[in-house]
Design a protein around this motif. Structure first.
Motif, PDB file in Angstrom:
ATOM      1  N   SER A   6       0.343  27.961  -2.545  1.00 31.36           N
ATOM      2  CA  SER A   6      -0.065  27.244  -1.336  1.00 31.36           C
ATOM      3  C   SER A   6       0.420  25.794  -1.305  1.00 31.36           C
ATOM      4  O   SER A   6       0.274  25.118  -0.275  1.00 31.36           O
ATOM      5  CB  SER A   6      -1.587  27.267  -1.212  1.00 31.36           C
ATOM      6  N   ASP A   7       0.990  25.301  -2.410  1.00 32.40           N
ATOM      7  CA  ASP A   7       1.516  23.928  -2.436  1.00 32.40           C
ATOM      8  C   ASP A   7       2.893  23.830  -1.798  1.00 32.40           C
ATOM      9  O   ASP A   7       3.400  22.721  -1.588  1.00 32.40           O
ATOM     10  CB  ASP A   7       1.608  23.422  -3.877  1.00 32.40           C
ATOM     11  N   ALA A   8       3.502  24.944  -1.499  1.00 34.38           N
ATOM     12  CA  ALA A   8       4.824  24.920  -0.870  1.00 34.38           C
ATOM     13  C   ALA A   8       4.741  24.248   0.490  1.00 34.38           C
ATOM     14  O   ALA A   8       4.022  24.710   1.386  1.00 34.38           O
ATOM     15  CB  ALA A   8       5.358  26.340  -0.727  1.00 34.38           C
ATOM     16  N   ALA A   9       5.464  23.137   0.633  1.00 34.68           N
ATOM     17  CA  ALA A   9       5.397  22.318   1.844  1.00 34.68           C
ATOM     18  C   ALA A   9       6.403  21.189   1.688  1.00 34.68           C
ATOM     19  O   ALA A   9       7.132  21.117   0.694  1.00 34.68           O
ATOM     20  CB  ALA A   9       3.993  21.741   2.029  1.00 34.68           C
ATOM     21  N   GLU A  10       6.428  20.300   2.656  1.00 37.94           N
ATOM     22  CA  GLU A  10       7.243  19.092   2.549  1.00 37.94           C
ATOM     23  C   GLU A  10       6.318  17.909   2.287  1.00 37.94           C
ATOM     24  O   GLU A  10       5.257  17.791   2.912  1.00 37.94           O
ATOM     25  CB  GLU A  10       8.077  18.856   3.807  1.00 37.94           C
ATOM     26  N   TYR A  11       6.741  17.046   1.386  1.00 43.39           N
ATOM     27  CA  TYR A  11       5.923  15.916   0.962  1.00 43.39           C
ATOM     28  C   TYR A  11       6.642  14.602   1.278  1.00 43.39           C
ATOM     29  O   TYR A  11       7.836  14.465   1.043  1.00 43.39           O
ATOM     30  CB  TYR A  11       5.632  16.002  -0.537  1.00 43.39           C
ATOM     31  N   PHE A  12       5.871  13.680   1.814  1.00 45.04           N
ATOM     32  CA  PHE A  12       6.419  12.390   2.209  1.00 45.04           C
ATOM     33  C   PHE A  12       5.683  11.257   1.501  1.00 45.04           C
ATOM     34  O   PHE A  12       4.454  11.210   1.498  1.00 45.04           O
ATOM     35  CB  PHE A  12       6.292  12.179   3.715  1.00 45.04           C
ATOM     36  N   CYS A  13       6.461  10.351   0.945  1.00 41.99           N
ATOM     37  CA  CYS A  13       5.945   9.107   0.406  1.00 41.99           C
ATOM     38  C   CYS A  13       6.117   8.032   1.475  1.00 41.99           C
ATOM     39  O   CYS A  13       7.119   8.044   2.215  1.00 41.99           O
ATOM     40  CB  CYS A  13       6.722   8.745  -0.860  1.00 41.99           C
ATOM     41  N   ALA A  14       5.161   7.111   1.578  1.00 41.20           N
ATOM     42  CA  ALA A  14       5.239   6.076   2.600  1.00 41.20           C
ATOM     43  C   ALA A  14       4.685   4.772   2.050  1.00 41.20           C
ATOM     44  O   ALA A  14       3.818   4.759   1.177  1.00 41.20           O
ATOM     45  CB  ALA A  14       4.472   6.496   3.846  1.00 41.20           C
ATOM     46  N   VAL A  15       5.174   3.670   2.614  1.00 40.25           N
ATOM     47  CA  VAL A  15       4.743   2.339   2.189  1.00 40.25           C
ATOM     48  C   VAL A  15       4.306   1.535   3.408  1.00 40.25           C
ATOM     49  O   VAL A  15       4.860   1.664   4.493  1.00 40.25           O
ATOM     50  CB  VAL A  15       5.874   1.608   1.426  1.00 40.25           C
ATOM     51  N   SER A  16       3.270   0.717   3.217  1.00 40.06           N
ATOM     52  CA  SER A  16       2.802  -0.188   4.250  1.00 40.06           C
ATOM     53  C   SER A  16       2.625  -1.541   3.610  1.00 40.06           C
ATOM     54  O   SER A  16       2.012  -1.645   2.550  1.00 40.06           O
ATOM     55  CB  SER A  16       1.468   0.295   4.821  1.00 40.06           C
ATOM     56  N   TYR A  60       0.869  -1.156   0.000  1.00 43.33           N
ATOM     57  CA  TYR A  60       0.000   0.000   0.000  1.00 43.33           C
ATOM     58  C   TYR A  60       0.924   1.229   0.000  1.00 43.33           C
ATOM     59  O   TYR A  60       1.932   1.237   0.687  1.00 43.33           O
ATOM     60  CB  TYR A  60      -0.885   0.040   1.250  1.00 43.33           C
ATOM     61  N   LEU A  61       0.569   2.261  -0.748  1.00 40.46           N
ATOM     62  CA  LEU A  61       1.429   3.434  -0.882  1.00 40.46           C
ATOM     63  C   LEU A  61       0.653   4.703  -0.562  1.00 40.46           C
ATOM     64  O   LEU A  61      -0.530   4.812  -0.905  1.00 40.46           O
ATOM     65  CB  LEU A  61       2.008   3.508  -2.300  1.00 40.46           C
ATOM     66  N   PHE A  62       1.329   5.644   0.045  1.00 40.89           N
ATOM     67  CA  PHE A  62       0.701   6.865   0.522  1.00 40.89           C
ATOM     68  C   PHE A  62       1.573   8.076   0.186  1.00 40.89           C
ATOM     69  O   PHE A  62       2.800   7.977   0.143  1.00 40.89           O
ATOM     70  CB  PHE A  62       0.535   6.828   2.053  1.00 40.89           C
ATOM     71  N   TRP A  63       0.931   9.202  -0.018  1.00 39.34           N
ATOM     72  CA  TRP A  63       1.598  10.498  -0.038  1.00 39.34           C
ATOM     73  C   TRP A  63       0.953  11.375   1.029  1.00 39.34           C
ATOM     74  O   TRP A  63      -0.274  11.501   1.085  1.00 39.34           O
ATOM     75  CB  TRP A  63       1.471  11.181  -1.393  1.00 39.34           C
ATOM     76  N   TYR A  64       1.836  11.988   1.845  1.00 36.66           N
ATOM     77  CA  TYR A  64       1.398  12.937   2.865  1.00 36.66           C
ATOM     78  C   TYR A  64       2.057  14.281   2.603  1.00 36.66           C
ATOM     79  O   TYR A  64       3.160  14.362   2.044  1.00 36.66           O
ATOM     80  CB  TYR A  64       1.820  12.472   4.264  1.00 36.66           C
ATOM     81  N   VAL A  65       1.411  15.359   3.081  1.00 32.64           N
ATOM     82  CA  VAL A  65       1.970  16.698   3.015  1.00 32.64           C
ATOM     83  C   VAL A  65       2.096  17.254   4.429  1.00 32.64           C
ATOM     84  O   VAL A  65       1.250  16.970   5.292  1.00 32.64           O
ATOM     85  CB  VAL A  65       1.101  17.635   2.145  1.00 32.64           C
ATOM     86  N   GLN A  66       3.176  17.997   4.650  1.00 29.63           N
ATOM     87  CA  GLN A  66       3.394  18.608   5.958  1.00 29.63           C
ATOM     88  C   GLN A  66       3.745  20.080   5.794  1.00 29.63           C
ATOM     89  O   GLN A  66       4.705  20.417   5.106  1.00 29.63           O
ATOM     90  CB  GLN A  66       4.517  17.900   6.714  1.00 29.63           C
ATOM     91  N   TYR A  67       2.964  20.945   6.437  1.00 26.82           N
ATOM     92  CA  TYR A  67       3.272  22.365   6.486  1.00 26.82           C
ATOM     93  C   TYR A  67       4.093  22.636   7.747  1.00 26.82           C
ATOM     94  O   TYR A  67       4.037  21.856   8.705  1.00 26.82           O
ATOM     95  CB  TYR A  67       1.981  23.185   6.450  1.00 26.82           C
ATOM     96  N   PRO A  68       4.859  23.714   7.778  1.00 20.10           N
ATOM     97  CA  PRO A  68       5.788  23.953   8.896  1.00 20.10           C
ATOM     98  C   PRO A  68       5.135  23.849  10.262  1.00 20.10           C
ATOM     99  O   PRO A  68       4.055  24.403  10.490  1.00 20.10           O
ATOM    100  CB  PRO A  68       6.293  25.370   8.610  1.00 20.10           C
ATOM    101  N   ASN A  69       5.797  23.109  11.140  1.00 21.89           N
ATOM    102  CA  ASN A  69       5.379  22.950  12.542  1.00 21.89           C
ATOM    103  C   ASN A  69       4.001  22.305  12.695  1.00 21.89           C
ATOM    104  O   ASN A  69       3.331  22.512  13.706  1.00 21.89           O
ATOM    105  CB  ASN A  69       5.382  24.290  13.272  1.00 21.89           C
ATOM    106  N   GLN A  70       3.601  21.544  11.705  1.00 25.77           N
ATOM    107  CA  GLN A  70       2.319  20.860  11.782  1.00 25.77           C
ATOM    108  C   GLN A  70       2.483  19.359  11.582  1.00 25.77           C
ATOM    109  O   GLN A  70       3.559  18.878  11.225  1.00 25.77           O
ATOM    110  CB  GLN A  70       1.361  21.415  10.726  1.00 25.77           C
ATOM    111  N   GLY A  71       1.416  18.638  11.816  1.00 25.77           N
ATOM    112  CA  GLY A  71       1.408  17.216  11.548  1.00 25.77           C
ATOM    113  C   GLY A  71       1.291  16.941  10.060  1.00 25.77           C
ATOM    114  O   GLY A  71       1.335  17.844   9.237  1.00 25.77           O
ATOM    115  N   LEU A  72       1.144  15.656   9.731  1.00 30.71           N
ATOM    116  CA  LEU A  72       1.042  15.250   8.329  1.00 30.71           C
ATOM    117  C   LEU A  72      -0.423  15.088   7.942  1.00 30.71           C
ATOM    118  O   LEU A  72      -1.237  14.592   8.729  1.00 30.71           O
ATOM    119  CB  LEU A  72       1.773  13.920   8.097  1.00 30.71           C
ATOM    120  N   GLN A  73      -0.716  15.456   6.701  1.00 35.69           N
ATOM    121  CA  GLN A  73      -2.065  15.314   6.165  1.00 35.69           C
ATOM    122  C   GLN A  73      -2.017  14.399   4.944  1.00 35.69           C
ATOM    123  O   GLN A  73      -1.161  14.560   4.069  1.00 35.69           O
ATOM    124  CB  GLN A  73      -2.611  16.685   5.767  1.00 35.69           C
ATOM    125  N   LEU A  74      -2.933  13.458   4.879  1.00 28.83           N
ATOM    126  CA  LEU A  74      -2.955  12.531   3.754  1.00 28.83           C
ATOM    127  C   LEU A  74      -3.381  13.250   2.478  1.00 28.83           C
ATOM    128  O   LEU A  74      -4.410  13.920   2.439  1.00 28.83           O
ATOM    129  CB  LEU A  74      -3.919  11.381   4.031  1.00 28.83           C
TER     130      LEU A  74
END
Lengths: 116, 113
Positions: free
Chosen positions: A84-94, A32-46
């Motif tokens: 507004s897309d400026a952020a950090e993006y994380f790919c994840a696998v389960s 299973y594969l996921f992309w999350y986005v994180q804005y500064p000093n916040q949690g991750l959003q799917l």
């Protein structure tokens, strides 16, 4: 063991340009594969996830990703970048099943910068 | 509103002290997780729990401890044995099982002074 590699720790685009964030995975079983986005000093959003239905997955904010088994890739794209897309993006696998099911393994993240 | 609440947002620890980060969720999720985030290293799993009174070590459990006495709560203690505790800590929860979305709290910053 599963792992994720995000190619490019920093990506810079102009507003209105195509966004392409690269993710390759390694998994001994269908993932299973996921992309999350994180804005500064916040949690991750799917943003979106792939769970073996359609290989092209559409997510929030105009993002989409395509699962390519032959390339072991799950790249994230957006046709036209917004400031507004400026952020950090994380790919994840389960992985599927087993004793550690449900937990995610993350890539190192890609910081997206959008220039006016 | 449903969600995951982490507290405090900012915490300072002196050398040799133990500190506890709180995580509470009202999503009725079975599984809960603690991740540590360092710049350029992504998120690394510290501990996770799939059911009350049970938890498993993640990839970097040394120097940390957890408890899961209630379904809603999964506190993380950073012990003095953790040599480099300064980081951003993220709590998360999900319905137990592969492929289910993991939801994150807003995170807690821990700084050693």
């Amino acid at each position: 063991a599963q792992s994720v590699t995000q190619l490019g720790s920093h990506v810079s685009v102009s507003e209105g340009a195509l966004v392409l964030l690269r993710c390759n995975y390694s998994s001994s079983v269908p993932p299973y594969l996921f992309w999350y986005v994180q804005y500064p000093n916040q949690g991750l959003q799917l943003l979106l996830k792939y769970t073996s239905a359609a290989t092209l997955v559409k997510g929030i904010n105009g993002f989409e990703a395509e699962f390519k088994k032959s390339e072991t890739s799950f790249h994230l794209t957006k046709p036209s970048a917004h400031m507004s897309d400026a952020a950090e993006y994380f790919c994840a696998v389960s992985d599927r099943g087993g004793t550690s099911y449900g937990k995610l393994t993350f890539g190192q993240g890609t910081i997206l910068t959008v220039h006016p | 509103d449903g969600g995951i609440t982490q507290s405090p947002k900012y915490l300072f620890r002196k050398e040799g002290q133990n500190v506890t980060l709180s995580c509470e969720q009202n999503l009725n999720h079975d599984a809960m997780y603690w991740y540590r985030q360092d710049p350029g290293q992504g998120l690394r799993l510290i501990y996770y729990s799939q059911i009350v009174n049970d938890f498993q070590k993640g990839d970097i459990a040394e120097g940390y401890s957890v408890s899961r006495e209630k379904k809603e709560s999964f506190p993380l203690t950073v012990t003095s044995a953790q040599k480099n505790p300064t980081a951003f800590y993220l709590c998360a929860s999900s319905i137990s099982g592969s492929g289910n979305t993991i939801y994150f709290g807003e995170g807690s910053w821990l700084t050693v002074v």
